[in-house]
Write a protein that holds these residues in place. Structure first.
Motif, short mmCIF file in Angstrom:
data_model
loop_
_atom_site.label_atom_id
_atom_site.label_comp_id
_atom_site.label_asym_id
_atom_site.label_seq_id
_atom_site.Cartn_x
_atom_site.Cartn_y
_atom_site.Cartn_z
N GLU A 84 0.83 -1.20 0.00
CA GLU A 84 0.00 0.00 0.00
C GLU A 84 0.87 1.26 0.00
O GLU A 84 1.99 1.25 0.53
CB GLU A 84 -0.90 0.01 1.25
N PRO A 85 0.35 2.36 -0.58
CA PRO A 85 1.08 3.63 -0.45
C PRO A 85 1.26 3.99 1.02
O PRO A 85 0.36 3.72 1.84
CB PRO A 85 0.17 4.65 -1.16
N TRP A 86 2.39 4.59 1.35
CA TRP A 86 2.69 4.86 2.76
C TRP A 86 1.61 5.71 3.42
O TRP A 86 1.31 5.55 4.61
CB TRP A 86 4.05 5.55 2.89
N TRP A 87 1.01 6.65 2.63
CA TRP A 87 0.06 7.57 3.25
C TRP A 87 -1.27 6.91 3.61
O TRP A 87 -2.08 7.48 4.35
CB TRP A 87 -0.18 8.79 2.36
N GLN A 88 -1.49 5.68 3.11
CA GLN A 88 -2.72 4.99 3.49
C GLN A 88 -2.59 4.27 4.83
O GLN A 88 -3.60 3.93 5.44
CB GLN A 88 -3.10 3.97 2.41
N ILE A 89 -1.35 4.08 5.29
CA ILE A 89 -1.18 3.36 6.57
C ILE A 89 -0.60 4.27 7.66
O ILE A 89 -0.43 3.85 8.80
CB ILE A 89 -0.26 2.13 6.37
N ASP A 90 -0.30 5.54 7.30
CA ASP A 90 0.35 6.44 8.26
C ASP A 90 -0.69 7.23 9.04
O ASP A 90 -1.45 8.02 8.46
CB ASP A 90 1.29 7.41 7.52
N PRO A 91 -0.78 7.08 10.37
CA PRO A 91 -1.81 7.78 11.17
C PRO A 91 -1.62 9.30 11.21
O PRO A 91 -2.54 10.03 11.57
CB PRO A 91 -1.67 7.17 12.57
N ARG A 92 -0.43 9.78 10.87
CA ARG A 92 -0.24 11.23 10.83
C ARG A 92 -1.13 11.87 9.77
O ARG A 92 -1.59 13.01 9.91
CB ARG A 92 1.22 11.57 10.56
N VAL A 93 -1.37 11.14 8.67
CA VAL A 93 -2.24 11.65 7.62
C VAL A 93 -3.66 11.77 8.12
O VAL A 93 -4.34 12.79 7.92
CB VAL A 93 -2.16 10.75 6.38
N THR A 94 -4.14 10.72 8.80
CA THR A 94 -5.50 10.76 9.36
C THR A 94 -5.63 11.88 10.38
O THR A 94 -6.63 12.61 10.40
CB THR A 94 -5.81 9.41 10.04
N TRP A 95 -4.60 12.03 11.23
CA TRP A 95 -4.61 13.13 12.23
C TRP A 95 -4.72 14.49 11.55
O TRP A 95 -5.51 15.35 11.97
CB TRP A 95 -3.32 13.04 13.05
N LEU A 96 -3.97 14.70 10.48
CA LEU A 96 -3.99 15.98 9.79
C LEU A 96 -5.35 16.23 9.15
O LEU A 96 -5.90 17.35 9.25
CB LEU A 96 -2.88 16.02 8.74
N LEU A 97 -5.93 15.23 8.52
CA LEU A 97 -7.25 15.39 7.89
C LEU A 97 -8.30 15.74 8.93
O LEU A 97 -9.19 16.57 8.69
CB LEU A 97 -7.63 14.12 7.15
N GLU A 98 -8.23 15.11 10.09
CA GLU A 98 -9.20 15.40 11.15
C GLU A 98 -9.07 16.85 11.64
O GLU A 98 -10.06 17.54 11.86
CB GLU A 98 -9.01 14.43 12.32
N ARG A 99 -7.84 17.31 11.80
CA ARG A 99 -7.62 18.69 12.26
C ARG A 99 -8.10 19.71 11.22
O ARG A 99 -8.64 20.75 11.55
CB ARG A 99 -6.14 18.93 12.56
N LEU A 100 -7.89 19.40 9.95
CA LEU A 100 -8.30 20.32 8.89
C LEU A 100 -9.81 20.45 8.82
O LEU A 100 -10.33 21.49 8.39
CB LEU A 100 -7.75 19.85 7.54
N ALA A 101 -10.52 19.41 9.23
CA ALA A 101 -11.99 19.45 9.19
C ALA A 101 -12.59 19.95 10.50
O ALA A 101 -13.78 20.30 10.54
CB ALA A 101 -12.52 18.04 8.88
N ASP A 102 -11.79 20.01 11.56
CA ASP A 102 -12.29 20.37 12.89
C ASP A 102 -12.37 21.89 13.02
O ASP A 102 -11.37 22.60 12.83
CB ASP A 102 -11.33 19.80 13.94
N ASP A 103 -13.55 22.42 13.35
CA ASP A 103 -13.69 23.86 13.53
C ASP A 103 -13.67 24.25 15.00
O ASP A 103 -14.02 25.38 15.37
CB ASP A 103 -14.97 24.38 12.87
N GLY A 104 -13.25 23.33 15.87
CA GLY A 104 -13.12 23.64 17.29
C GLY A 104 -11.79 24.30 17.60
O GLY A 104 -11.02 24.68 16.72
N GLU A 105 -11.47 24.40 18.91
CA GLU A 105 -10.24 25.06 19.34
C GLU A 105 -9.00 24.35 18.84
O GLU A 105 -7.97 24.97 18.58
CB GLU A 105 -10.20 25.13 20.88
N GLN A 106 -9.06 23.03 18.70
CA GLN A 106 -7.89 22.26 18.28
C GLN A 106 -7.83 22.08 16.76
O GLN A 106 -6.89 21.49 16.25
CB GLN A 106 -7.92 20.87 18.94
N GLY A 107 -8.81 22.61 16.06
CA GLY A 107 -8.88 22.36 14.63
C GLY A 107 -8.34 23.51 13.80
O GLY A 107 -8.07 24.61 14.29
#
Length: 983
Positions: free
Chosen positions: A491-514
């Protein structure tokens, strides 16, 4: 003489630039005129010919077609032609028929134009006088060259620019910390030197990734148009030296350093100033000189002025720092050992400066600490005043300030190096570190566990992946990609790397941590990581993120940066490889995601410095996703606990990395060994900070911005910013030059050419839309698409220059209706102007700019200048048609000649006092500066003898130039009184 006869000399009223015309033929219907200088022939109706007869009088100087000159004493008429009688240059009495006058004779001077009937509009005359007045005022303003650029008024930047640009051929190192504005300082210095004549040609060498940024900055902030030179453009000028293609040349270091032929061409060109950005990349050691250093060294020996820019003057080591200074002054910095020894003395000087604050109450030890570092009689006398308890507080404060200035001047490298730090400048935002600890994915964990179990596996892994140590440990995604032959890594590295998922979640989060409502800059170490991450954001999150890496062309990088910077439609995220952390400025963004960490502390600071810059309005939010118990987490601990790297820049990262980099690499898999490395790093870090605060860096910080000088420069700039005369002058000039101005509201106006606009105005080509502008510094800083109009803007300078250097408005005729003055009376308003021929490099205008002397005479010769003001008279004048004006001048020809002669005599009485005042100003400033530098040179070898000699020579040349000042008639207005019924 009003009848046409072949051979007579006439000029065209509507086409004065055709020159002197000769009547070829004439009859009762038409007249044909040959204008020999322009090789043009015109035929006019003899009844309405727009022509004025040329007739010279006593004292006029005329030229013959054969090239000799005659000063007219008398004239006679022979067969309808004038014959002039007078003396030639050898004193011989000669005659010159008007048919033999030179076709090339011009009538640019006000006297000639007036007496030949050439008059301009009355409002042109007004504008000319006001232009001369404002030019005189502005040229003497101490902020000249610093007030026009589109910049915030930052004290340390203004002080450095003012101090350096005043010098003859300055050679300095601009070494402010990242984000403090070295590029702005260099631009200010260049801008002022160009405006004052200190420089006319400059060569600017920058890293290839920064060429377009420099190009845009110089144009947008300083309105300086530079020629960007590369190999393609150079080849297009195969038969000439491409470095001669412009006054300001911008070139890539990488291109020039790799091309000996282009270096030869650059070195053979005449430059006044050399600017080199990122100068710490120039390699030099006592044993080996890099090609870039060798190129700059060769240029620096030939170019009088040199500016080197670097944010890391010592982080490459003391030897590297010495190498930079050696480029500036090889005679002063000739020995590295001597330089090291000299450094030790700076601690004593810094302690002495601090001791001044404690006197007179500090006791004998405090007094002695100051005495040890001064031996000049003037300094000892000041110290006695400061140490005397009976001195008044005012005397002590003055003595303390003078002593501090002398110590800063006379010791250290502060004269050749300017370094401001964040802690000294102040006002920078807080940095906040946010850590996100994530679990290692199984594919990454397998490699790490095997490394922990098998010591020999690291060597195998390095061979198998082709990666370096410790990259193979710090960047697990790169290791994963390198092991792509492993079936478990399909698999491409970005499909198994949790840093990618973390970044996508932050980009979508409109709270204080987003990050949902904010721009986010993401930096990864490797190019492939950055490209893969951008692909992941697109595929997994539907986000378009431009990517910025070393594989892109300069244009592609600019597009990526521009797409990120656009507030309205720009991308939320920009993904960069490590190259994105050098040179580019993103202070409009406050979120920085370090997808991984660099190994070197300098690279870490470069990343943060892209956001933490002057102009940043928010706290810097630094986000680092980490894998638990990984080498990356241990690297972060070394940065954070060993040197507080995330809190603020400190300038010793390179030394710490050189001392502990190898030990750190070995400890990335060993927590116990890591503790030892962190403790040793911390100890050296605190030791170096203490040394820095005690020694030379303390001196540099004190010297890099003198608050009183900076405040004076700022006040002078504010005076020009708030000048109410600018608006009035601009309105009048735009109207006369044919520029339409439309108010847009909010302090904005749109300028565009009218059909009647005079050609050649900057930014206003006919047929184009023009530009939006403002007089407000704040509004211009807020909008990149709005130009800031000031006395230094190219449009204003072009209009003023065209008026002062040309004939526009230097003659006029107006009517005056006044109940107390009988109709038909004549007055002449004469404006004389000082003329002081001197090389532009002397900038004589700072002491004696063109100065107006106004003389108002009535027809009896009575002087009315003090009784009737220019403004008061202008308000009551009426315009007159040109035909009537020419008739009036013709009818009063002899009377006008007499008044012109008398006016010149009146004006000459004013000249001695003007010259004396200018000489006093010049001597006061230059004698004081020369005395200061001569005293400084006895203690501080950073003052070059050639700088002293240049100042002495400048003083002598200025004295001679000012002494030779003369007056010349700049403009004349004839005023005729009329009765109540006249129009």
């Amino acid at each position: 003489m009003s009848d046409f006869s072949p051979g007579q000399r006439w000029i065209s009223d509507g086409e004065a630039d055709l020159g002197l015309g000769t009547i070829l033929s004439c009859d009762h219907r038409s007249v044909t005129v040959l204008f020999g200088a322009s090789q043009e022939t015109r035929t006019y109706s003899s009844r309405q010919a727009p022509l004025t007869r040329v007739a010279f009088g006593s004292g006029d100087r005329v030229q013959s077609a054969e090239g000799w000159s005659l000063t007219v004493d008398d004239s006679k008429e022979v067969d309808g032609l004038i014959v002039y009688i007078g003396e030639n240059d050898q004193g011989e009495l000669r005659e010159l028929p008007e048919a033999r006058l030179a076709d090339t004779m011009r009538f640019d001077q006000a006297r000639d134009r007036l007496l030949t009937g050439q008059v301009d509009r009355n409002d042109w005359f007004d504008l000319r006088f006001r232009t001369l007045h404002h030019h005189h005022r502005i040229e003497q303003n101490p902020a000249l060259g610093l007030a026009g650029p589109r910049i915030d008024l930052i004290p340390h930047q203004l002080y450095i620019a003012d101090e350096v640009a005043r010098r003859h051929a300055p050679r300095v190192l601009l070494a402010d910390e990242v984000g403090l504005g070295k590029t702005i300082e260099a631009g200010l210095i260049l801008h002022r030197m160009l405006l004052t004549g200190r420089a006319q040609r400059a060569l600017i060498l920058v890293p290839p990734s920064l060429t377009h940024q420099w190009l845009v900055e110089l144009l947008r902030r300083f309105a300086l148009e530079v020629t960007l030179l590369d190999e393609q453009q150079s080849l297009a000028q195969a038969e000439s030296n491409p470095f001669e293609s412009g006054q300001l040349i911008l070139a890539s270091q990488e291109w020039l350093f790799a091309n000996p032929h282009r270096q030869e061409q650059a070195a053979s060109s005449d430059w006044d100033l050399l600017i080199v950005d990122e100068a710490h990349h120039l390699d030099w050691s006592a044993d080996q000189v890099g090609p870039g250093y060798a190129c700059v060294e060769r240029l620096a020996k030939a170019v009088p002025g040199v500016l080197l820019l670097t944010a890391t003057p010592e982080q490459m080591g003391l030897e590297s720092h010495f190498a930079r200074l050696r480029l500036l002054d090889p005679d002063r910095y000739h020995s590295l050992d001597a330089f090291r020894e000299e450094e030790q003395h700076y601690v004593e000087v810094a302690q002495a400066i601090d001791a001044l604050e404690k006197l007179p109450a500090g006791g004998r030890d405090t007094h002695d600490s100051v005495t040890e570092v001064i031996d000049e009689s003037d300094s000892l006398a000041l110290l006695d005043i400061l140490a005397n308890p009976e001195s008044s507080p005012e005397q002590q404060a003055s003595a303390r300030d003078q002593l501090r200035e002398q110590l800063l001047d006379r010791h250290g490298t502060g004269r050749v190096m300017f370094r401001n730090s964040r802690r000294h400048v102040g006002g920078f935002p807080e940095r906040r570190l946010h850590l996100a600890t994530l679990a290692l994915p199984s594919a990454y964990r397998r490699v790490l566990r095997k490394l922990e179990r098998d010591e020999d596996y690291l060597d195998e892994l390095l061979i198998e992946t082709g990666l370096d140590h410790p990259d193979v440990l710090i960047y697990p995604d790169a290791t994963y990609r390198a092991l792509s032959d492993d079936p478990l890594n399909a698999e491409p590295w970005w499909q198994i790397d949790p840093r990618v998922t973390w970044l996508l979640e932050r980009l979508a989060d409109d709270g204080e941590q987003g990050f949902a409502n904010d721009k986010v800059l993401v930096i990864a170490h490797g190019r492939e990581t950055a490209q893969g991450l951008a692909e992941a954001l697109r595929v997994l999150g539907g986000l378009h993120a431009p990517v910025f890496h070393e594989g892109l062309t300069l244009v592609e990088r600019d597009r990526a940066a521009a797409a990120f910077a656009d507030e309205e439609e720009g991308s939320q995220v920009l993904v960069c490889s490590e190259i994105g952390s050098e040179g580019r400025n993103f202070q409009f963004c406050r979120h920085l995601v370090m997808f991984d960490l660099p190994q070197h502390p300098d690279q870490l600071e470069q990343r943060i410095g892209r956001l933490d810059r002057i102009g940043q309005r928010h706290a810097i939010e630094i986000h680092v996703p980490l894998f638990e118990a990984s080498p990356g987490e241990r690297l972060l601990r070394w940065f954070s606990e060993g040197m507080d790297a995330f809190a603020a820049p400190h300038g010793v990262g390179s030394e710490l990395f050189n001392a502990f980099g190898d030990a750190l690499a070995e400890a990335l898999l060993d927590d116990e060994a890591l503790e030892d490395v962190i403790n040793e790093t911390r100890a050296l870090f605190e030791n170096r900070l203490a040394q820095r605060d005690a020694g030379r860096n303390r001196l540099l910080e004190l010297n890099a911005c003198r608050p009183a000088r900076a405040a004076a420069v700022t006040a002078a700039i504010r005076e020009l910013d708030d000048d109410p005369a600018l608006t009035r002058y601009l309105d009048q000039a735009l109207d006369i030059f044919g520029v339409d101005s439309q108010e847009l509201g909010g302090g904005l106006l749109h300028l565009q050419p009218s059909p009647q606009m005079l050609d050649g105005l900057p930014g206003l080509a006919k047929g184009e839309e023009g530009f939006t502008a403002t007089l407000s510094r704040e509004r211009a800083l807020a909008r990149d698409d709005v130009q800031r109009l000031s006395w230094e803007h190219p449009l204003l300078r072009e209009m003023m220059g065209r008026i002062l250097d040309g004939t526009m408005g230097n003659t006029a005729l107006a009517l005056l209706k006044h109940p107390a003055i009988p109709a038909g009376r004549l007055m002449v308003e004469l404006v004389f102007r000082t003329y002081c021929p001197a090389p532009k490099r002397l900038h004589v205008n700072r002491f004696l700019p063109p100065t107006a002397v106004r003389v108002l005479l009535d027809e009896s010769g009575a002087v009315l200048s003090d009784k009737v003001s220019f403004t008061g008279l202008s308000k009551n004048l009426r315009k007159v048609k040109k035909a009537m004006a020419r008739d009036l001048i013709r009818s009063r020809h002899d009377q006008l000649r007499d008044l012109l002669t008398q006016g010149e005599q009146e004006a000459e009485r004013e000249l001695p006092s003007i010259v004396e005042s200018a000489q006093v100003r010049m001597r006061r400033e230059l004698d004081g500066e020369l005395a200061r530098l001569e005293a400084l040179a006895r203690l501080n070898p950073a003052v070059r003898e050639e700088e002293l000699e240049a100042l002495r020579r400048e003083r002598r040349e200025l004295d001679d130039a000012i002494e030779g000042t003369r007056l010349r008639l700049d403009a004349v207005r004839v005023i005729v009184t009329v009765g109540e019924e006249s129009r």
